[in-house]
Design an enzyme around this catalytic site. Sequence first.
Site: not given
Length: 303
Positions: A219-220
């Site tokens: 994820h970011a």
Amino acid sequence: MIKEEIKLRKLQMKDAEWMLEWMHDESVTAKYKTDFGKFTLQDAAYFICHSFSEDNQHFAVVDERDQYLGTVSLKNISKYNKNAEMTSAFLGHVGDAVYSKAIALTIAYAFDELGLEEIYIHVFEDNVKMIDYYLRMGFQKGGTYVSQLNVRGESKKLCWYYKRKCEQDRDKHQLLHFQEQGDTRGHMVIIEELKDIPFQIKRLFYIYGSQREIKRGLHANRKSEFVLVNLVGTSKVKVFDGKTEQIYELSKPHTGVYLPKMVWKEMYDFSDDAVLLVLSNEIYDPHEYIREWDDYLREVTQK
């Protein structure tokens, strides 16, 4: 043609004539308090002889052929305050790319080799070009001197700007090295917020018991920044910032990786005994996570 592959070295006597060239170039010296136009070759030679000490260190910027391009300096080096003033002067035909790299090398030397925590510069208030340049290099304005300087018959105000180690390259992922102390009794690693890492710590958690083939992260984050430290064992961190991909191998408790916001991260290849500590500048908010790769690519390209 001046190449952009440059390095810093101590000034040598052969640099005196080249130094005199920029000293007598009004397009260069107009932005300095000192009237270098009065300097002679003997003055330049004397300066070189006294150019390197514990308190003041002046370097030649040279290309691959050891050709002098300019001088960068760290003055008033204070071990107590852990800071120094940075100055620079280059031959008139030297381009911005060379200048930028030389300044970056000087800052890295000050932070990594001398152990300083702050670099500051003085610049005339009307030198808009240089002020804009330093702002783009990550410097912040500290203030303006109220008293005006008489510089070759002209009244000028002087501003000062600073750059702190904890804020160095805050928009870039990078490997960090922490203080390590130890003796026959064992070892201790020290991590201080806003000093060893570039943010205040609001949350920490740690990951353990992950199998080697399992990937974590994926994820970011729109707001959160992280520092990852493998306290025990080993692991790998793959980072993509929208342009380039890099893999960090974490295997020592006194090193970590800093991850700014808006980078895609994957943690994997955990050893059986791995304990991965994660420090963050934000409390948990599920809405600032980007968990779909395509969504991340759309957002990061719009930055």
